[in-house]
Structure formats: structure tokens, C-alpha cells
Design a protein around this motif. Structure first.
Motif, PDB file in Angstrom:
ATOM      1  N   LEU A  94      58.844  18.205  64.657  1.00 56.30           N
ATOM      2  CA  LEU A  94      58.694  17.729  66.030  1.00 56.30           C
ATOM      3  C   LEU A  94      60.058  17.502  66.667  1.00 56.30           C
ATOM      4  O   LEU A  94      60.416  16.374  67.017  1.00 56.30           O
ATOM      5  CB  LEU A  94      57.870  16.433  66.057  1.00 56.30           C
ATOM      6  CG  LEU A  94      56.357  16.605  66.207  1.00 56.30           C
ATOM      7  CD1 LEU A  94      55.626  15.318  65.864  1.00 56.30           C
ATOM      8  CD2 LEU A  94      56.001  17.037  67.618  1.00 56.30           C
ATOM      9  N   PRO A  95      60.839  18.576  66.835  1.00 54.97           N
ATOM     10  CA  PRO A  95      62.152  18.418  67.478  1.00 54.97           C
ATOM     11  C   PRO A  95      61.988  17.911  68.901  1.00 54.97           C
ATOM     12  O   PRO A  95      61.054  18.312  69.600  1.00 54.97           O
ATOM     13  CB  PRO A  95      62.727  19.838  67.454  1.00 54.97           C
ATOM     14  CG  PRO A  95      61.529  20.730  67.361  1.00 54.97           C
ATOM     15  CD  PRO A  95      60.525  19.980  66.550  1.00 54.97           C
ATOM     16  N   PRO A  96      62.859  17.007  69.351  1.00 55.04           N
ATOM     17  CA  PRO A  96      62.717  16.431  70.693  1.00 55.04           C
ATOM     18  C   PRO A  96      62.919  17.428  71.819  1.00 55.04           C
ATOM     19  O   PRO A  96      62.352  17.285  72.898  1.00 55.04           O
ATOM     20  CB  PRO A  96      63.788  15.336  70.724  1.00 55.04           C
ATOM     21  CG  PRO A  96      64.781  15.763  69.691  1.00 55.04           C
ATOM     22  CD  PRO A  96      63.998  16.448  68.621  1.00 55.04           C
ATOM     23  N   THR A  97      63.731  18.462  71.567  1.00 54.39           N
ATOM     24  CA  THR A  97      63.969  19.500  72.565  1.00 54.39           C
ATOM     25  C   THR A  97      63.173  20.741  72.194  1.00 54.39           C
ATOM     26  O   THR A  97      63.166  21.147  71.032  1.00 54.39           O
ATOM     27  CB  THR A  97      65.469  19.853  72.640  1.00 54.39           C
ATOM     28  OG1 THR A  97      66.208  18.661  72.912  1.00 54.39           O
ATOM     29  CG2 THR A  97      65.737  20.865  73.734  1.00 54.39           C
ATOM     30  N   THR A  98      62.513  21.341  73.157  1.00 54.22           N
ATOM     31  CA  THR A  98      61.609  22.460  72.859  1.00 54.22           C
ATOM     32  C   THR A  98      62.322  23.786  72.691  1.00 54.22           C
ATOM     33  O   THR A  98      61.972  24.584  71.825  1.00 54.22           O
ATOM     34  CB  THR A  98      60.571  22.605  73.984  1.00 54.22           C
ATOM     35  OG1 THR A  98      61.255  22.785  75.237  1.00 54.22           O
ATOM     36  CG2 THR A  98      59.684  21.380  74.076  1.00 54.22           C
ATOM     37  N   LEU A  99      63.323  24.045  73.536  1.00 53.86           N
ATOM     38  CA  LEU A  99      63.950  25.361  73.576  1.00 53.86           C
ATOM     39  C   LEU A  99      65.464  25.239  73.694  1.00 53.86           C
ATOM     40  O   LEU A  99      65.966  24.419  74.456  1.00 53.86           O
ATOM     41  CB  LEU A  99      63.430  26.167  74.776  1.00 53.86           C
ATOM     42  CG  LEU A  99      61.932  26.483  74.804  1.00 53.86           C
ATOM     43  CD1 LEU A  99      61.460  26.651  76.245  1.00 53.86           C
ATOM     44  CD2 LEU A  99      61.636  27.745  74.013  1.00 53.86           C
TER      45      LEU A  99
ATOM     46  N   ILE B 242      60.239  15.626  73.986  1.00 47.03           N
ATOM     47  CA  ILE B 242      58.840  15.577  73.581  1.00 47.03           C
ATOM     48  C   ILE B 242      58.430  14.136  73.318  1.00 47.03           C
ATOM     49  O   ILE B 242      59.042  13.440  72.495  1.00 47.03           O
ATOM     50  CB  ILE B 242      58.614  16.437  72.317  1.00 47.03           C
ATOM     51  CG1 ILE B 242      58.942  17.891  72.622  1.00 47.03           C
ATOM     52  CG2 ILE B 242      57.170  16.316  71.836  1.00 47.03           C
ATOM     53  CD1 ILE B 242      58.090  18.526  73.697  1.00 47.03           C
ATOM     54  N   VAL B 243      57.402  13.681  74.008  1.00 47.14           N
ATOM     55  CA  VAL B 243      56.918  12.304  73.891  1.00 47.14           C
ATOM     56  C   VAL B 243      55.405  12.313  73.672  1.00 47.14           C
ATOM     57  O   VAL B 243      54.734  13.291  74.005  1.00 47.14           O
ATOM     58  CB  VAL B 243      57.243  11.502  75.172  1.00 47.14           C
ATOM     59  CG1 VAL B 243      58.743  11.402  75.386  1.00 47.14           C
ATOM     60  CG2 VAL B 243      56.573  12.126  76.395  1.00 47.14           C
ATOM     61  N   PRO B 244      54.849  11.246  73.093  1.00 47.62           N
ATOM     62  CA  PRO B 244      53.393  11.164  72.957  1.00 47.62           C
ATOM     63  C   PRO B 244      52.758  10.902  74.315  1.00 47.62           C
ATOM     64  O   PRO B 244      53.047   9.890  74.965  1.00 47.62           O
ATOM     65  CB  PRO B 244      53.192   9.983  71.993  1.00 47.62           C
ATOM     66  CG  PRO B 244      54.426   9.168  72.109  1.00 47.62           C
ATOM     67  CD  PRO B 244      55.538  10.106  72.451  1.00 47.62           C
ATOM     68  N   LYS B 245      51.917  11.807  74.752  1.00 46.71           N
ATOM     69  CA  LYS B 245      51.337  11.739  76.090  1.00 46.71           C
ATOM     70  C   LYS B 245      50.579  10.435  76.323  1.00 46.71           C
ATOM     71  O   LYS B 245      50.634   9.856  77.414  1.00 46.71           O
ATOM     72  CB  LYS B 245      50.400  12.930  76.302  1.00 46.71           C
ATOM     73  CG  LYS B 245      49.789  13.010  77.685  1.00 46.71           C
ATOM     74  CD  LYS B 245      48.935  14.257  77.833  1.00 46.71           C
ATOM     75  CE  LYS B 245      48.341  14.381  79.225  1.00 46.71           C
ATOM     76  NZ  LYS B 245      47.523  15.615  79.371  1.00 46.71           N
ATOM     77  N   HIS B 246      49.864   9.968  75.309  1.00 43.14           N
ATOM     78  CA  HIS B 246      49.042   8.769  75.450  1.00 43.14           C
ATOM     79  C   HIS B 246      49.656   7.558  74.754  1.00 43.14           C
ATOM     80  O   HIS B 246      48.972   6.557  74.506  1.00 43.14           O
ATOM     81  CB  HIS B 246      47.639   9.027  74.899  1.00 43.14           C
ATOM     82  CG  HIS B 246      46.983  10.247  75.471  1.00 43.14           C
ATOM     83  ND1 HIS B 246      46.610  10.338  76.789  1.00 43.14           N
ATOM     84  CD2 HIS B 246      46.665  11.449  74.898  1.00 43.14           C
ATOM     85  CE1 HIS B 246      46.079  11.542  77.009  1.00 43.14           C
ATOM     86  NE2 HIS B 246      46.103  12.220  75.886  1.00 43.14           N
TER      87      HIS B 246
ATOM     88  N   PRO C   7      51.426  15.686  72.040  1.00 43.92           N
ATOM     89  CA  PRO C   7      52.820  15.755  72.493  1.00 43.92           C
ATOM     90  C   PRO C   7      52.915  16.332  73.905  1.00 43.92           C
ATOM     91  O   PRO C   7      52.224  17.285  74.243  1.00 43.92           O
ATOM     92  CB  PRO C   7      53.475  16.687  71.472  1.00 43.92           C
ATOM     93  CG  PRO C   7      52.621  16.579  70.252  1.00 43.92           C
ATOM     94  CD  PRO C   7      51.226  16.419  70.777  1.00 43.92           C
ATOM     95  N   ALA C   8      53.764  15.729  74.712  1.00 41.52           N
ATOM     96  CA  ALA C   8      53.956  16.177  76.087  1.00 41.52           C
ATOM     97  C   ALA C   8      55.449  16.312  76.358  1.00 41.52           C
ATOM     98  O   ALA C   8      56.273  15.681  75.684  1.00 41.52           O
ATOM     99  CB  ALA C   8      53.324  15.189  77.066  1.00 41.52           C
TER     100      ALA C   8
END
Length: 519
Positions: free
Chosen positions: A383-388, A500-504, A494-495
């Protein structure tokens, strides 16, 4: 009159022809020339439409996507970017696509990722169009600049994040974490021994406090105000993101644009007041991170106004990189520890070897916490914090004998997808297994350069040692005090919001360790 009218009509027709020719050359012929160079190398991709490229298809795919994340270890890329996942399956690990007239190359081939990571050329940098979109947030700071300007800024800032400087910040990390620990203890008492706590918000505030203390020292309370306004700027900027993508609209006085301009002005005044005016009154021993960087910038003879812009833009950059990223990783690490109790126990047992009753984490622990390091590394893999990772080729570039990248290409490396490649990570690539990092990154996979949670190549994150130190200190303190498990109310979704953060929200059940357990 009739002759004049004919002349005017002819002139108008000629002008119109030139405009049409210009549009054809720049909006179709030049992009097609780039696409042809890639096609000749076997690179495929969806067929673009004139002017819009593949945007319409991207929107259609996203609107009809049905992908669901059933396990906490599932890859978030198909969930967040279904068009990229669909095209990857159709066209392979490396393919091209287009947004408007911008040419993009999706790079999922680990061998090509390796070649990119080894490239030291200044002709490889951050995409120009993205830098313009995010200018209100990053300005001309080290994260978004390119070429010699970037190299000069990195030379100034990098020494402030060397490990000896990071170790000197451990005490402030502990100081920032202590109020969170106390508030969780109070909440546990209120809820009768086990408390359901949404930890992500607390971790975000904790991380902001750490950066405030590191950047502003004794004026960290004012730093907190600055970072609060930076948070507002992030929201305002992303609320107008659809407008920002059209450069000309950034300058229109819309409600969103006026909000961005107002916040930029307020933040600049606050930063310069704390860092420059008050900083000069403090003895050297009490200088904070930004003041030390500013003094180094002065030594480089940047000029007063340039130095002010330098510190203003890099303050914003440090905030985003050091605050949002660390909070995201800490949140997901606690989630994985909660869902894998055997690793939580192993990590806690290790931590308790170095934190005796009544003591606190310290700098000498950083290199000793092997298991906790493995857990953090595995979290960063899944679950890397940065997507790309994004890059632009400012010149034609040759990467080994794999591919020639034409000038003007923006290419994107999907971090979590590369992190799950079965060929380099093994058959358990989709599972949470920190043991793979028992011998470090080089022992974890066949191509170490394909492990890129902090970016890749010469643009690797400057603050990664700071981030890892903060994660170890904060998580070790929490593991020494509490046990964690997933709440039945937690919904894994994940959102994307800068990171990347937990949406809920991250809802965990938190229980205080007994005296016996903490020994």
C-alpha cells in the motif's frame, strides 16, 4: 469596394488556412509522430480521438468499472485506475495512451523501471504540465522543479535530512506522539477497557505536529496554523482540479481560484514572518530546519527575494511530503498489524526489548528494530502512499537496449502493480509477508530497483530517512502501550487524496497492554 472585399476574403481565407494547418500540425501531426516512434518499437495502446485523446474512453471505463477490494492486501490500482488495469491486460506491461494532446507511456515492465532508475540525466524530470497544475501547492520547490534548478535546490536541502540530523529530531517525534498516546488511554478508560478509535485522523495530526516542530522549532504552534492553512489550500486546489487542467482557466477569478490565491498570500506572510524575521533572533543552536536551509541558501548567494521564494515553496513541499505521506504509511501499517496479529506480536516483542517500563523510544533504537522495519517495508510494498511515479522526457532518451523514449513523452510507473509482479516478488506477491525483507530490499526481490515506495532514481524522496525514523519511533511507542485489532465497522476502501488514505477512516479496536504484557 468589390475588389477590396475580395482581397479581404482572400486574406481571411489564407489566415484561416494557416490556423487550420497550425492546429493540424501541433494537435495531430506532432503527437502522431511520437506515437509512430513508439509503435515502431512494438508499443501499442488504445486509439486516440482528435483533441480529446483517450479521455472519453477513460471516463467510460471508470463509470462502468465493477472492481471490488475484498481483502486488505488487494491491489488498489484496479480500484482507483480501472482504465490503466484494463489496458495493461489488453496491451501488456508497457503501453501508450493520450489525454488531449499529451502523450503518456504506462511503464509496468520491471526491467524498464530498473533502467529508468539508473538514469541520471537532467533531461529526465517531473512532467511540466503537472507542475503547472500543482504550482499553488509546490511552487518552484525541490519536488517539482527540473534540470539545474532542481539539482541546486537538492544540494542545499539534502544535508538537512542526513541521518545525523534526523537522529537529532527523535525527541520532538516522541514529544508530538505523547499527547496522542494520552488521548487514546483516556478514550480506552471511557469506553470500558477497549476503545474503537479512528486512528488515521490522529496520525495525520501527529505527523503535522512533528513537521511543525521540525520546521519551526520553538514557534511550532505558529507552524501548526501554517499547516492548517496549507491543508485548506490542498482542498481548495483539488476542488478546482478540473479547471487547473486547462492552463488559461487558472488565471480566471473563479471562486475556487480566489480561494487559492488568498491562502497562498496568507501562508507566504506567515512563513516568512516565522522563518526569516523571528529566526534571525534565535541562537544557532536553536535554529529549526527551515531556518538552517534558508541560511544555506543565503550562503549560495541566491539573493534575498529568491531566497524567500525558495523557503516558501520548499516549506509547502516539505509539509506535503513529510506530513501526508508519513500519516498514510503509519495508518496502513497499523491496519496490517491489526489484521496480522502474529506480526503485531513479533514487532511488539522486539520493541519491548528496547523500551523498558517508563522509558521512551530513542535514536539508538532506529537501526535495531529489524522486525518493525520489515513490517513498514512490506506495508510500503502493498500500500504505497503514492500511486504513480511520473516523469517527462525533455530530450530523446535511450533506456538500455529496451526502448527509446521520444522527447515530450510523459511516462507513469504504477508503483503497487510493479510491487506485486510475480516474476520478481514470487508467488506470494499479493500476500502480507514482511519476512521477505529479512535481508533487506536486495534480498526481497529479483530486481531491487523495482521497489520504489519513495520514488526512483535521482529523484528519490529526500526525506525518506526522516520518514522511516518517524514511523519507527511513533509505531514503537504505540506498540509498547497498546494492542490493535480491526473494528467490525472498518470498511476497506483506499482512496486517493494526494496520498492513499482510507476512504471511510481507519477504525481500530485499541486496548491498553497490561503491565505483564508490556514486559
Amino acid at each position: 469596394m468589390e475588389v477590396t472585399a475580395k482581397i479581404m476574403s482572400s486574406v481571411l481565407l489564407i489566415c484561416l488556412s494557416f490556423v487550420c494547418l497550425h492546429i493540424y500540425i501541433n494537435l495531430w501531426l506532432k503527437p502522431e509522430k511520437i506515437r509512430k516512434k513508439l509503435r515502431n518499437q512494438g508499443i501499442k495502446g488504445p486509439t486516440p480521438s482528435f483533441l480529446s485523446g483517450n479521455v472519453t474512453e477513460m471516463m467510460r471505463i471508470k463509470s462502468t468499472a465493477t472492481c471490488e477490494m475484498k481483502l486488505v492486501t488487494d491491489d488498489y490500482m484496479p480500484w482507483l485506475f480501472p482504465h490503466l488495469e484494463l489496458w495493461r491486460k489488453e496491451y501488456g506491461t508497457t503501453f501508450m495512451y493520450e489525454t488531449g494532446t499529451l502523450q503518456h507511456l504506462y511503464v509496468g515492465d520491471p526491467n524498464l523501471v530498473k533502467e529508468i532508475s539508473l538514469c541520471q540525466s537532467l533531461a529526465l524530470g517531473k512532467p511540466t504540465y503537472r507542475n503547472k497544475e500543482l504550482a499553488p501547492l509546490f511552487g518552484h520547490g525541490v519536488i517539482k522543479t527540473n534540470g539545474h534548478i532542481w539539482a541546486h535546490q537538492r544540494k542545499i536541502i539534502a544535508p538537512e535530512f542526513f541521518i545525523d540530523k534526523v537522529k537529532g529530531m527523535v525527541a520532538l517525534m516522541v514529544e508530538s506522539a505523547t499527547p496522542v498516546i494520552s488521548s487514546w488511554e483516556d478514550e480506552i478508560v471511557k469506553q470500558g477497557g477497549i476503545a474503537e478509535i479512528q486512528v488515521d485522523e490522529d496520525l495525520r495530526n501527529l505527523s503535522a505536529d512533528v513537521i511543525s516542530r521540525a520546521c519551526f522549532g520553538s514557534s511550532y504552534s505558529q507552524g501548526t496554523v501554517i499547516f492548517s492553512k496549507l491543508g485548506e489550500l490542498i482542498k481548495a486546489l483539488y476542488n478546482t482540479s478540473s479547471l487547473v487542467q486547462i492552463p488559461a482557466l487558472r488565471f480566471l477569478p473563479t471562486k475556487g481560484s480566489r480561494e487559492v490565491w488568498r491562502l497562498e498570500k496568507e501562508i507566504r506572510k506567515l512563513i516568512l514572518d516565522v522563518v526569516i524575521k523571528k529566526g534571525k533572533q534565535q541562537p544557532t543552536a536553536q535554529k529549526n530546519l527551515l531556518q538552517m536551509i534558508l541560511e544555506t541558501a543565503d550562503d549560495e548567494h541566491l539573493g534575498q527575494e529568491t531566497a524567500k521564494n525558495f523557503i516558501f515553496d520548499n516549506c509547502k513541499s516539505i509539509y506535503v511530503a513529510g506530513h501526508e505521506t508519513v500519516a498514510s504509511v503509519a495508518t496502513w501499517t497499523l491496519m496490517f498489524l491489526s489484521s496480522h496479529p502474529e506480526w503485531q506480536t513479533r514487532a511488539r516483542d522486539e520493541v519491548l526489548q528496547y523500551i523498558s517500563e517508563g522509558s521512551l523510544p530513542h535514536a539508538d533504537m532506529l537501526h535495531k528494530m529489524k522486525i518493525l522495519t520489515m513490517v513498514i517495508q512490506e506495508t510500503l510494498r502493498l500500500l504505497p502512499p503514492t500511486t504513480l511515479v511520473s516523469r517527462e522526457a525533455f530530450e530523446d532518451l535511450q533506456f538500455g537496449d529496451i526502448i527509446n523514449i521520444p522527447k515530450g513523452i510523459n511516462f507513469w510507473i504504477p508503483i503497487s502493480t510493479v510491487h506485486r509482479n510475480l516474476e520478481i516478488w514470487g508467488p506470494d506477491a499479493d500476500k502480507f509477508n514482511p519476512e521477505r525483507f529479512a535481508h533487506g530490499v536486495f534480498g526481497a526481490c529479483k530486481i531491487p530497483q523495482a521497489y520504489i515506495p519513495f520514488g526512483t532514481g535521482s529523484r528519490t524522496c529526500l526525506g525518506q530517512k526522516f520518514a522511516m525514523a518517524e514511523l519507527k519511533i511513533v509505531l514503537s511507542l504505540m506498540l509498547s502501550k497498546f494492542s490493535f485489532s480491526l473494528s467490525p465497522n472498518y470498511r476497506h476502501s483506499p482512496a486517493f487524496s494526494i496520498v492513499i488514505v482510507p476512504k471511510h477512516g481507519m477504525h481500530l479496536l485499541v486496548e491498553k497492554l497490561s503491565v505483564k504484557e508490556s514486559h
